[in-house]
Design an enzyme around this catalytic site. Sequence first.
Site, PDB file in Angstrom:
ATOM      1  N   GLY A  15      -0.695  -3.330   5.410  1.00 40.92           N
ATOM      2  CA  GLY A  15      -1.802  -4.253   5.698  1.00 40.92           C
ATOM      3  C   GLY A  15      -2.288  -4.075   7.126  1.00 40.92           C
ATOM      4  N   THR A  71       0.896  -1.125   0.000  1.00 44.43           N
ATOM      5  CA  THR A  71       0.000   0.000   0.000  1.00 44.43           C
ATOM      6  C   THR A  71       0.945   1.186   0.000  1.00 44.43           C
ATOM      7  OG1 THR A  71      -1.658  -1.300   1.141  1.00 44.43           O
ATOM      8  CG2 THR A  71      -1.745   1.066   1.525  1.00 44.43           C
TER       9      THR A  71
HETATM   10  N1  GLY Z   1      -5.228  -3.824   1.329  1.00 49.96           N
HETATM   11  C1  GLY Z   1      -4.807  -3.465   2.596  1.00 49.96           C
HETATM   12  C2  GLY Z   1      -5.818  -2.697   3.365  1.00 49.96           C
HETATM   13  O1  GLY Z   1      -6.649  -2.028   2.779  1.00 49.96           O
HETATM   14  O2  GLY Z   1      -5.833  -2.758   4.549  1.00 49.96           O
END
Ligand code: GLY
Length: 574
Positions: free
Chosen positions: A478, A385
């Site tokens: 995450g 992310t």
């Molecule tokens: N894909 C990671 C989150 O949105 O937490």
Amino acid sequence: MQKKITAFLFLLLILAACKPAQKNTAAPAINAYNYSGVKKVVAENGAVVSAHPLASKVGVEILKMGGNAVDAAIATQLALAVVYPNAGNLGGGGFMVARLSNGETVALDYREKAPGQAHRDMYVETDGKANTDKSQLGHLSSGVPGTVSGLFASHKYGKLAFEKLIQPAIELAEKGFTISASEARSLNYLQNDLKKYNTVTPVFVKNTPWKQGDTLLQTDLANTLKRMQQKGAAGFYEGETARLIVEEMKRGNGIISLEDLKNYQAKFRTPHSFLYKGYKIVSMPMPSSGGVLIHQMMKMIEERNIAAMGFHSLQAVQLMTEVERRAFADRGEYMGDADHYKVPVDMLTNEVYLQERMKNYDPAKATPSVMVQPGTVLRTESEETTHLSVIDKEGNAVAVTTTLNNSYGSRTVVGGAGFFMNDEMDDFSIKPGVPNMYGAIGGEANAIKPGKRMLSSMTPTLVLKDDKPYIVVGTPGGTTIPTQIFQTLVNILEFNMSAEEAVYKPKFHHQWLPDEIMIEKGFPLAVKEALQKMGYSFSKERSGIGRTEIIMVLPNGKFEAVADNRGDDAAEGW
Ligand code: GLY
């Protein structure tokens, strides 16, 4: 004669006035073939900190052109979609939390949605087993992308024309940029997946290994960006780009339709805000668990004088671990898209409830997590992310976290359009009790349903002091995101650290299940051993947890922007 000249000049003036205004979309001059980034700046007028030096430079150039922090955040995100394909994106989603110069706080949700043809058990095979390969890789793992809708929705708070904000990204895609050593490494690591999950060979595939200094040209992506420049959000969600997405889906058994794309809308939501010792903390509400989780964790420590325990003391780490465990136990049970499931936010953040949660806390030993399903080993290459923080001198502060979920998302690039699609469907609970790629489990609250947004951990956060911006912060990672933000805030607000120290000091993480503490390289060994004696288990040590990008407003009003030293991240200011 005099009259004739006057008439001629008058005619020229009229012609000039009638000429359609030429859009000045010239991009700021940035050398994309020879650049470097710094980790820290102190600036007076504004600052941007992001995962890539070029993206941070684009953001600051936009500020210099008279744009505000929202403009800069938009341009930085668009640049990241080109120069940081691991996580910067058009094919994913994200959240923005902002405090505007008029004092208003806003939260914008552009999280991906489950496609219309999605259904609760779409990843459950006939033998009853959940197929995480399908939820994490390839066409079927993608939710309907939200980023582009979010960029255009946030632009209502910007000052410059969108055409200008997107121009630097177009030029970076069209003329290329040189890649760093870590970018070369991650592209090389990706080669097999790129061949496996693509129907049209993308530009990221190379017959000889990528190396530092290679130029990455992305013509298809440049054309997609140009369609957005000309047609707005419809240049992505309709017409040629939408057709290319849907054709890609059909070739790879994905289910995103033209209708899904056309119907996608980013949503403004009320930020999740709370007070901590006089500071106002403003963060993301559902469908992110982030705001509620940091609220729960901060409130569970507020009365326990953690400052006196000391940073990385056995007592402080044990307390924070137990607090993280309790908050994450609630995440699995209660949190999901509040448009589709009644999330008991008030109850979860009620102070009496939180005191009750800490009743069985024992400072002398571990409280074992109630096991629902055994946890799985976390995939360390994932968690891709990206976060950016921006501030300007007008009093606008913007925290944006966006994601494709895994590094390079589903690994599928839309043929002819040049961008990666997300694998965000794995953030749903694909089967009750089955861990997702972060080891997080869920149930009904986060079950798949058409049009529903999958639960996120992204936590773009602002801290206001006397109702003015004080800290702008966020990180990828995450499920480690809320615990990293929690620890960064505690480092500053309780342990009196500078922004630099708060970000660079080793972090740790507990998420209820699996019942183990994850620690980062550099975490004190003596504390680890003492915790083991108290009954705590540890997962394999991680080389890095998160990549926190922070801006703090100093007592003299200047902006201190610090980029994480765990990656290529860079701070820029002016
Ligand atoms: N894909 C990671 C989150 O949105 O937490």
